[in-house]
Design an enzyme around this catalytic site. Structure first.
Site, PDB file in Angstrom:
ATOM      1  N   ASP A 179       0.828  -1.211   0.000  1.00 21.04           N
ATOM      2  CA  ASP A 179       0.000   0.000   0.000  1.00 21.04           C
ATOM      3  C   ASP A 179       0.863   1.262   0.000  1.00 21.04           C
ATOM      4  OD1 ASP A 179      -2.412  -1.308  -0.090  1.00 21.04           O
ATOM      5  OD2 ASP A 179      -2.768  -1.233   2.073  1.00 21.04           O
ATOM      6  N   ARG A 238       8.494  19.107 -36.314  1.00 19.01           N
ATOM      7  CA  ARG A 238       8.183  18.256 -37.474  1.00 19.01           C
ATOM      8  C   ARG A 238       7.227  18.981 -38.410  1.00 19.01           C
ATOM      9  NH1 ARG A 238       9.622  14.307 -41.011  1.00 19.01           N
ATOM     10  NH2 ARG A 238       7.881  12.892 -41.488  1.00 19.01           N
ATOM     11  N   GLU A 250       3.467  -5.004  -8.825  1.00 19.53           N
ATOM     12  CA  GLU A 250       2.887  -4.452  -7.591  1.00 19.53           C
ATOM     13  C   GLU A 250       1.372  -4.686  -7.532  1.00 19.53           C
ATOM     14  OE1 GLU A 250       4.573  -3.182  -5.123  1.00 19.53           O
ATOM     15  OE2 GLU A 250       6.537  -2.927  -6.024  1.00 19.53           O
TER      16      GLU A 250
END
Length: 380
Positions: free
Chosen positions: A238, A266, A363
Site C-alpha cells: 500500500d 516536425r 505491484e
C-alpha cells in the site's frame, strides 16, 4: 500540484540531478540492461534510497509525498532508475510497523548510511496476484527456521544485502500462515539466484528467481509475529503503490514533453504538425490525463503522510491503476505523434512505451487493483 517550499526545493534538486546523472545514461542502461551501480552510490548519498527511514535511526525522515516527487522526476528520464529512489521502503516498512525495536536498531541505521541495496521476495511461480498461495516453507528447528522453496520476480535480489522474504510457517489456509523473514543472501548458505529475466522494459532493474535450499535463518530475523506476515506485506505494498503511480506520471510527462517538442519541429504539408487539430487534440488529452493522475497520486500520498490507513489501501489501488493505464495510453500516443521515428530506438518514446506496460502488471495487476477498489466501495 502545489508543493510547499521544502518540497519545491527537493523537487528542484532531484530534477537537476536527473539532468546531470540519469538522462545521459538512460538509453545506454536500457540497451545494455546493466545495473547502474553509480546511481546506487549517488542516490544513497542524496538520501533517496532510504528516504523513509526516520531521523531517530539516522535517516532523512522523508515522507511518501517526497518519495513520489523523486520517482516522478527521475521517471521523466528513466523509470527503471527511478525504482532506486525509495528502494529500501519495502524492506523498511515491515520493520517500522511490525518489527521489534531491536530489529529496527539493527537494520535501519545501516540503511540510513546510504547505498545499501535491499529487496522484497513475495511472488512465486504459482503465487503472483494471489499472495496467499505462497508455498515457500519456513520450518521451526531449534533456535531458528529452515527455509525451502522458490521466489520469482525478485527485483534487485541478486544485488541485495538484505531481502524481506515471505514464507509459510503453518498449514493454516490462505494468508494466516505467512510470516516475514530478513534474509541475508551474502551470508546465509543455500540461497542462490537464477538467470536475469529478459524483460521488454524496465531494463537495468534486475529481476531474478531465488532458490532456497535448507537456508538456516535465526529466530531474531522473524519480523513481527509468526503467521502475521501477510499483513506486513500488504502495508508495504500500500505504501509502495502510489510511488508506482508517480513513476507513471513521470513517464507520461516525459512523453508529453518530447511530443510537444517534436510536434513543433516536425513539418508536413509546409507547416508543423502541432498546427493540425488532430495532433492538438492528442496533446491535450495527454496533458489532461497526466495531470489527473498526478492529482490522484499526491492525494493518496498525503493520506499516507497523515496516517490515514483506512483510506490508503483504497487510494493506493486507485492511484496505481489509473496512473498506469494513463501512462500506457500517453506513451502509445507519443509514439503515434512521432510516427515512424517513434518506432525506432533513436528516440526515447518507444522505450517509455515498453516501460509503461510493466506498470500495469507489477505491484498487483490492474485487475487486482480494481477488485480492491470495488470491495471497498461495496463495504460502505
Amino acid at each position: 500540484m502545489q508543493f510547499n517550499e521544502e518540497q519545491t526545493a527537493f523537487q528542484d534538486t532531484v530534477r537537476r540531478m536527473v539532468a546531470r546523472h540519469v538522462a545521459p545514461i538512460a538509453a545506454e542502461i536500457d540497451e545494455t540492461d546493466r545495473f547502474p551501480l553509480e546511481l546506487v552510490k549517488l542516490f544513497g548519498e542524496m538520501g533517496l534510497m532510504q528516504l523513509l527511514v526516520p531521523e531517530q535511526y539516522g535517516g532523512p525522515d522523508g515522507n511518501l509525498t517526497m518519495m513520489c516527487i523523486a520517482r516522478e522526476e527521475i521517471s521523466r528520464a528513466s523509470p527503471a532508475c527511478a525504482t532506486l529512489a525509495g528502494l529500501n521502503t519495502m524492506f523498511a516498512m515491515p520493520l517500522l510497523h511490525f518489527g521489534s525495536e531491536e530489529q529496527r536498531q539493527r537494520f535501519l541505521p545501516q540503511l540510513a548510511a546510504g547505498g545499501v541495496v535491499t529487496a522484497t521476495a513475495i511472488s512465486e511461480p504459482q503465487a503472483g496476484s494471489d499472495v496467499s498461495a505462497i508455498a515457500t516453507r519456513a520450518e521451526r528447528r531449534g533456535d531458528g527456521y529452515v527455509l525451502n522453496g522458490r521466489k520469482q520476480w525478485c527485483s534487485y535480489g541478486c544485488e541485495a544485502e538484505y531481502i524481506m522474504l515471505y514464507a509459510r510457517t503453518s498449514d493454516e489456509p490462505g494468508a494466516a500462515g505467512i510470516s516475514a523473514f530478513v534474509i541475508e543472501p551474502r551470508k546465509m548458505k543455500g540461497v542462490t539466484f537464477g538467470r536475469h529475466e529478459r524483460k521488454m522494459g524496465f531494463r537495468g532493474a534486475p529481476n531474478t528467481p531465488i532458490f532456497l535450499d535448507e537456508v538456516h535463518v535465526p529466530a531474531e530475523n522473524l519480523v513481527g509475529e509468526e503467521g502475521k506476515g501477510f499483513r506486513a506485506s500488504m502495508r508495504a505494498l500500500d505504501m509502495n503503490r502510489p510511488t508506482i503511480g508517480a513513476q507513471c506520471v513521470g513517464l507520461a510527462q516525459g512523453s508529453l514533453d518530447a511530443s510537444l517538442a517534436y510536434a513543433r519541429e516536425r513539418k508536413q504539408f509546409k507547416k508543423s504538425i502541432a498546427e493540425y487539430q488532430g495532433i492538438q487534440f492528442m496533446l491535450a488529452d495527454m496533458a489532461i490525463q497526466t495531470e489527473a493522475a498526478r492529482c490522484l497520486v499526491y492525494e493518496c500520498a498525503q493520506a499516507a503522510d497523515a496516517g490515514d490507513w483506512k483510506r490508503l489501501s483504497y487510494f493506493a489501488s486507485m492511484a496505481k491503476c489509473f496512473a498506469s493505464d494513463m501512462a500506457m495510453k500517453v506513451t502509445t500516443d507519443a509514439v503515434q505523434i512521432f510516427g515512424g521515428y517513434g518506432y525506432t530506438r533513436d528516440y526515447p518514446v518507444e522505450r517509455w512505451m515498453r516501460d509503461a506496460k510493466l506498470t500495469q502488471i507489477f505491484e498487483g495487476t490492474n485487475q487486482i487493483q480494481r477488485l480492491v477498489v470495488a470491495r471497498e466501495l461495496l463495504k460502505a
